[in-house]
Scaffold this active site. Structure first.
Site, PDB file in Angstrom:
ATOM      1  N   TYR A 105       0.747  -1.224   0.011  1.00  0.00           N
ATOM      2  CA  TYR A 105       0.046   0.072  -0.091  1.00  0.00           C
ATOM      3  C   TYR A 105       0.909   1.141   0.026  1.00  0.00           C
ATOM      4  CZ  TYR A 105      -3.381  -3.491   1.192  1.00  0.00           C
ATOM      5  OH  TYR A 105      -4.065  -4.658   1.144  1.00  0.00           O
ATOM      6  N   ARG A 106       1.470   1.645  -1.155  1.00  0.00           N
ATOM      7  CA  ARG A 106       2.600   2.556  -1.472  1.00  0.00           C
ATOM      8  C   ARG A 106       2.238   3.489  -2.569  1.00  0.00           C
ATOM      9  NH1 ARG A 106       7.865  -1.063  -1.644  1.00  0.00           N
ATOM     10  NH2 ARG A 106       8.761   0.535  -1.209  1.00  0.00           N
ATOM     11  N   LYS A 226      23.202 -14.441  -6.199  1.00  0.00           N
ATOM     12  CA  LYS A 226      22.275 -14.968  -5.120  1.00  0.00           C
ATOM     13  C   LYS A 226      21.412 -16.068  -5.702  1.00  0.00           C
ATOM     14  CE  LYS A 226      21.141 -10.595  -4.079  1.00  0.00           C
ATOM     15  NZ  LYS A 226      20.692  -9.633  -3.169  1.00  0.00           N
ATOM     16  N   GLY A 256      14.359 -10.243   3.746  1.00  0.00           N
ATOM     17  CA  GLY A 256      15.396  -9.545   4.459  1.00  0.00           C
ATOM     18  C   GLY A 256      16.926 -10.427   4.133  1.00  0.00           C
ATOM     19  N   GLY A 258      18.158 -11.402   1.360  1.00  0.00           N
ATOM     20  CA  GLY A 258      19.182 -10.881   0.193  1.00  0.00           C
ATOM     21  C   GLY A 258      19.720  -9.473   0.993  1.00  0.00           C
ATOM     22  N   ASP A 259      19.054  -8.609   1.646  1.00  0.00           N
ATOM     23  CA  ASP A 259      19.457  -7.551   1.957  1.00  0.00           C
ATOM     24  C   ASP A 259      20.506  -7.674   3.059  1.00  0.00           C
ATOM     25  OD1 ASP A 259      17.324  -6.280   0.644  1.00  0.00           O
ATOM     26  OD2 ASP A 259      16.250  -6.339   2.316  1.00  0.00           O
ATOM     27  N   ASN A 283      27.156 -15.038   2.514  1.00  0.00           N
ATOM     28  CA  ASN A 283      26.329 -16.067   2.927  1.00  0.00           C
ATOM     29  C   ASN A 283      25.850 -16.259   4.250  1.00  0.00           C
ATOM     30  OD1 ASN A 283      26.328 -16.664   0.059  1.00  0.00           O
ATOM     31  ND2 ASN A 283      27.619 -18.639   0.273  1.00  0.00           N
TER      32      ASN A 283
END
Length: 317
Positions: A105-106, A226, A256, A258-259, A283
């Site tokens: 919702y953005r 990744k 999160g 991947g972040d 990793n």
């Protein structure tokens, strides 16, 4: 001097108390989310100096996000609270296996009040790495893409490396638009942090070796591909390494991860680590994140990563 700066929208993320279809979830816990913000929080916890450029609604949610980021050590001097634009939200649906569906919702994001002139050149002059993602232009391409291009222009002007994670969100734009826009950014990228499936959308290739060869032609120095539970592939200075994923006891929430990987990889670059050490570090953080619910709650501190790697003794009691 900032090690890492970033630009992007942030959200209040509502996480369900129970797993399963969201229509049956009656209770949610308020969290802070946003890919770009997650990365600099991860970098800050590792000990890097970080900054974030954004806009938030002048509402309780916006104030909470700004205070949260500040409390994590992220410089928020370039974050403003704006009127008449509510802070972005998302609701998560967490499945039994830890995989997540996200409902955004953005549409009236506060970042829509920004223009290329909102960026202060001095902020880029005093940075080492600018981290950007494909989410920022996906929120509103017409408004945000010129801002991103100006950020890249300022970074290049002052010798700041550009780190890029495509972070493709197909709920925000089509594969065709994502490919067209994100492929145009690649010639200015120094550090690519991407999933193989994302590169298939952008370049039509998903095999790591082919991706790396394409990146060489663009002049990209560092490449990290990744592959989730299959590990990752890294490339730098004619060296290519593939490492398996770090085993985890239980996957609780994949958001999160991947972040966290990105934060670890950027940490290795800022410290001039060898590629294998950098990839192992990244990793490990990615694996640590999936064991904790929330977008950034699982992002570890440096000592915690050393404990996970067996390089520091754990004293529990």
């Amino acid at each position: 001097m900032k090690d890492i700066i970033t630009i992007g929208d942030a959200m209040i993320a509502f996480n369900p108390v129970t797993t399963g279809p969201m229509r049956f979830s009656e209770s949610f816990v308020k969290k802070v989310g946003g890919a770009e913000l997650n990365v600099v929080i991860g970098c800050s916890r590792l000990g890097l100096s970080t900054g974030w450029i954004s806009r938030l609604g002048n509402d309780e949610f916006g104030k909470h996000i700004r205070n949260f980021a500040r409390g994590e050590g992220v410089d928020v001097s370039q974050v403003e609270l704006v009127e008449n634009y509510p802070t972005s939200l998302n609701f998560k649906e967490i499945k039994e296996d830890g995989n997540v569906n996200t409902f955004y919702y953005r549409e009236k994001s506060p970042v829509l009040t920004m223009t290329p002139d909102s960026l202060q050149e001095e902020y880029f002059r005093n940075a080492k790495i600018l981290h950007i993602t494909g989410i920022f232009p996906a929120v509103n391409t017409e408004n945000n893409l010129p801002i991103m291009k100006q950020a890249i222009k300022l970074a290049k002007k002052h010798g700041v490396m550009v780190s890029f994670d495509p972070n493709i969100r197909l709920k925000l734009w089509s594969k065709e638009e994502a490919s067209r826009i994100l492929s145009s950014l690649l010639p200015d990228v120094d550090i690519l942090l991407a999933g193989s499936e994302e590169m298939e959308i952008i370049l039509g290739i998903n095999e790591p070796k082919a991706i790396i060869e394409a990146c060489k032609k663009f002049g990209i120095k560092y490449v990290a591909i990744k592959k989730g539970s299959e590990g990752s592939v890294g490339y730098y200075n004619n060296e290519q390494i593939e490492l398996p994923a770090v085993k985890v006891k239980k996957v609780v929430d994949t958001v999160g991860a991947g972040d966290g990987f990105n934060a670890g990889f950027l940490y290795g670059i800022t410290n001039n680590w060898p590629l294998e050490k950098t990839l192992t570090f990244a990793n490990t953080i990615g694996a640590m994140v999936v064991g904790v619910k929330g977008d950034n709650e699982g992002l570890p501190y440096y000592d915690e990563v050393l404990e996970q790697l067996g390089e520091k003794e754990i004293i529990e009691r």
